[in-house]
Design an enzyme around this catalytic site. Structure first.
Site, PDB file in Angstrom:
ATOM      1  N   ARG A 100       0.841  -1.203   0.000  1.00  0.00           N
ATOM      2  CA  ARG A 100       0.000   0.000   0.000  1.00  0.00           C
ATOM      3  C   ARG A 100       0.878   1.256   0.000  1.00  0.00           C
ATOM      4  O   ARG A 100       0.472   2.322  -0.455  1.00  0.00           O
ATOM      5  CB  ARG A 100      -0.981   0.000   1.187  1.00  0.00           C
ATOM      6  CG  ARG A 100      -1.811   1.287   1.285  1.00  0.00           C
ATOM      7  CD  ARG A 100      -3.110   1.135   2.095  1.00  0.00           C
ATOM      8  NE  ARG A 100      -2.936   0.444   3.349  1.00  0.00           N
ATOM      9  CZ  ARG A 100      -2.392   0.978   4.449  1.00  0.00           C
ATOM     10  NH1 ARG A 100      -1.983   2.229   4.445  1.00  0.00           N
ATOM     11  NH2 ARG A 100      -2.264   0.261   5.545  1.00  0.00           N
ATOM     12  N   TYR A 150     -15.440  16.526 -16.093  1.00  0.00           N
ATOM     13  CA  TYR A 150     -15.899  15.140 -16.047  1.00  0.00           C
ATOM     14  C   TYR A 150     -16.970  15.033 -14.941  1.00  0.00           C
ATOM     15  O   TYR A 150     -16.767  15.546 -13.835  1.00  0.00           O
ATOM     16  CB  TYR A 150     -14.698  14.248 -15.759  1.00  0.00           C
ATOM     17  CG  TYR A 150     -15.047  12.804 -15.567  1.00  0.00           C
ATOM     18  CD1 TYR A 150     -15.426  12.026 -16.647  1.00  0.00           C
ATOM     19  CD2 TYR A 150     -15.011  12.224 -14.311  1.00  0.00           C
ATOM     20  CE1 TYR A 150     -15.759  10.696 -16.472  1.00  0.00           C
ATOM     21  CE2 TYR A 150     -15.341  10.897 -14.134  1.00  0.00           C
ATOM     22  CZ  TYR A 150     -15.717  10.136 -15.217  1.00  0.00           C
ATOM     23  OH  TYR A 150     -16.050   8.832 -15.042  1.00  0.00           O
ATOM     24  N   ASP A 174      -6.552  18.149 -15.304  1.00  0.00           N
ATOM     25  CA  ASP A 174      -6.915  16.784 -15.675  1.00  0.00           C
ATOM     26  C   ASP A 174      -6.551  16.624 -17.162  1.00  0.00           C
ATOM     27  O   ASP A 174      -7.189  17.203 -18.032  1.00  0.00           O
ATOM     28  CB  ASP A 174      -8.423  16.597 -15.434  1.00  0.00           C
ATOM     29  CG  ASP A 174      -8.921  15.195 -15.801  1.00  0.00           C
ATOM     30  OD1 ASP A 174      -8.236  14.510 -16.593  1.00  0.00           O
ATOM     31  OD2 ASP A 174      -9.994  14.803 -15.310  1.00  0.00           O
ATOM     32  N   LYS A 200      -8.084   5.401 -19.479  1.00  0.00           N
ATOM     33  CA  LYS A 200      -8.371   5.861 -20.836  1.00  0.00           C
ATOM     34  C   LYS A 200      -7.130   5.625 -21.719  1.00  0.00           C
ATOM     35  O   LYS A 200      -6.745   4.494 -21.904  1.00  0.00           O
ATOM     36  CB  LYS A 200      -8.821   7.321 -20.798  1.00  0.00           C
ATOM     37  CG  LYS A 200      -9.831   7.626 -19.671  1.00  0.00           C
ATOM     38  CD  LYS A 200     -11.174   6.937 -19.848  1.00  0.00           C
ATOM     39  CE  LYS A 200     -12.057   6.993 -18.615  1.00  0.00           C
ATOM     40  NZ  LYS A 200     -12.357   8.307 -18.090  1.00  0.00           N
TER      41      LYS A 200
HETATM   42  C1  LIG Z   1     -12.748   8.788 -16.810  1.00  0.00           C
HETATM   43  C2  LIG Z   1     -12.341  10.145 -16.385  1.00  0.00           C
HETATM   44  C3  LIG Z   1     -12.095  10.430 -15.029  1.00  0.00           C
HETATM   45  C4  LIG Z   1     -12.298   9.409 -13.925  1.00  0.00           C
HETATM   46  O1  LIG Z   1     -11.410   8.350 -14.041  1.00  0.00           O
HETATM   47  P1  LIG Z   1     -11.725   6.838 -13.575  1.00  0.00           P
HETATM   48  O2  LIG Z   1     -10.487   6.114 -13.948  1.00  0.00           O
HETATM   49  O3  LIG Z   1     -12.940   6.388 -14.297  1.00  0.00           O
HETATM   50  O4  LIG Z   1     -11.946   6.881 -12.097  1.00  0.00           O
HETATM   51  C5  LIG Z   1     -11.659  11.702 -14.717  1.00  0.00           C
HETATM   52  N1  LIG Z   1     -11.504  12.653 -15.662  1.00  0.00           N
HETATM   53  C6  LIG Z   1     -11.755  12.421 -16.963  1.00  0.00           C
HETATM   54  C7  LIG Z   1     -11.570  13.513 -17.953  1.00  0.00           C
HETATM   55  C8  LIG Z   1     -12.179  11.162 -17.363  1.00  0.00           C
HETATM   56  O5  LIG Z   1     -12.440  10.938 -18.662  1.00  0.00           O
END
Ligand SMILES: *Cc1c(COP(=O)(O)O)cnc(C)c1O
Length: 393
Positions: free
Chosen positions: A60, A113, A185, A210
């Site tokens: 962890r 998001y 992000d 992604k």
């Molecule tokens: C999918 C996504 C998230 C969240 O990520 P997870 O891996 O699903 O928890 C945050 N920001 C953006 C722009 C995303 O496309």
């Protein structure tokens, strides 16, 4: 970071971080599927606790396979350190719990998001953090929106799902002058197309589920930045518990190896699709920063080395017409998420924006007839043909 990692992205993807070489010559980093680590004697443990020797105690806190993937990602974002977490949302929550306290104000971009907005509004707000949103159109007057209590500014660009573009360097400069921490992000762009740390942002956050993972088979998140900001974030990850699983880290490192190659291809396909849809009589409007007449094009061309694999478009009519189009697709799957090898189409009105009223959606520029497309790695002519037959169905 050692000079060695001043190399180019395609090289970093394959080789940054000295991954496998450390482990009995294995070319590929092994999966360290272990919770804990054995000490030869107690002095070794004491040395580790006092920081006199490296090593691992409990997964962890840290794990060699996860660290290998983290080093590679840090190199790609030109950051000093990266942390991997169990999901993008875990990364977001961990950043917020590290840098915000009761009484602080979090200023966020008006389009985010959906999960990020829910975390801010439904959870973080219960801990005494004031949350305010700044409309995309007001970013030109950002300084007027920052006050004494503003601690953190959260934004993403290109913006989901309308692919608007924010000027990263301008935002970072204004916020830095006021002592406000910035988090970008960078999920939609990926580190190949955009490097926010180079433009002055303090922390980059990713959903590794992604483009980074890239095959729609792993959930993960990441935070990248300088040592000074990553060490407290590491401590929060350790105690909040959103650590990544060793097997997931293996998939992330494997994804990173082909990230530059995949993203080039995603960029190419999305550009072609956007141009194709732009000329299509059944399409009302196309949103893609790579189109020269798109509102974000000039800034995108300045701060991105590629315009990304996401394209959105509006069909004539309303939700029913959009549903009919998406249900007629044969090759492109109707699924949420993005950044994988398979092309996906989704309706924001039925997914991320489902719980909003049509008025709320309209306020963020999201029409019920908007379709969001994640361009995959199939042949782009086949993708355009599938879109054409669905639009004409
Ligand atoms: C999918 C996504 C998230 C969240 O990520 P997870 O891996 O699903 O928890 C945050 N920001 C953006 C722009 C995303 O496309």
């Amino acid at each position: 970071m050692s000079n060695k990692w001043k190399r180019k992205d395609h090289t970093k993807c394959v080789a940054a971080g000295d991954a496998g070489q450390l482990y009995n010559g294995a070319l590929v980093t092994p999966i360290f599927q272990t919770t804990n680590y054995v000490f030869a004697d107690s002095q070794d443990l004491i040395d580790l606790q006092e920081g006199k020797a490296g090593g691992y105690l409990y997964s962890r806190y840290a794990n060699p396979g996860i660290e290998a993937a983290e080093k590679r990602l840090a190199a790609l974002e030109n950051g000093e350190q990266a942390l991997l977490l169990s999901s993008g949302m875990a990364a977001t929550a961990t950043i917020c719990m590290t840098f915000l306290k009761a009484g602080d104000r979090l200023l966020a971009s008006g389009s985010l998001y959906g999960g990020t907005t829910s975390l801010f509004n439904d959870i973080l707000s219960r801990f005494g953090v004031q949350i305010d949103y700044i409309p995309l159109a007001s970013f030109d007057q950002l300084a007027d929106h920052l006050d004494e209590s503003t601690r953190l500014l959260w934004f993403e660009t290109p913006v989901n799902p309308t692919l608007g573009v924010l000027d990263i360097a301008a935002i970072a400069n204004t916020a830095r002058e006021r002592g406000v921490l910035t988090v970008c992000d960078n999920t939609f762009a990926s580190p190949i197309n955009q490097k926010p740390l180079d433009l002055g942002v303090d922390l980059v956050m990713h959903s590794a589920s992604k483009y980074i993972g890239g095959h729609s088979d792993v959930i993960g998140g990441a935070v990248i930045g300088c040592d000074e900001l990553i060490s407290p974030t590491w401590k929060t990850r350790k105690f909040l518990g959103g650590c990544m699983d060793p097997h997931a880290a293996f998939l992330v490192e494997r994804g990173l190896k082909t990230l530059a190659v995949r993203v080039e291809r995603h960029n190419f396909a999305a550009q072609k699709i956007a141009e194709y849809l732009d000329d299509h009589p059944k399409v009302r409007r196309v949103f893609y920063p790579g189109l020269p007449d798109s509102p974000g094009h000039t800034i995108a061309a300045k701060q991105m080395s590629g315009f990304g694999g996401m394209v959105s478009f509006e069909v004539y009519g309303g939700l029913a017409e959009a549903i009919r189009t998406i249900d007629s697709l044969e090759l492109i799957a109707n699924a949420t998420s993005l950044g994988g090898v398979e092309s996906l189409a989704s309706l924001p009105a039925l997914t991320s924006q489902y719980f909003q009223t049509p008025e709320e959606r309209a306020a963020s520029g999201i029409s019920d007839a908007l379709i969001r497309l994640s361009a995959g790695l199939e042949d782009v002519d086949d993708l355009c043909a599938d879109l054409d037959q669905a639009l004409n169905a």
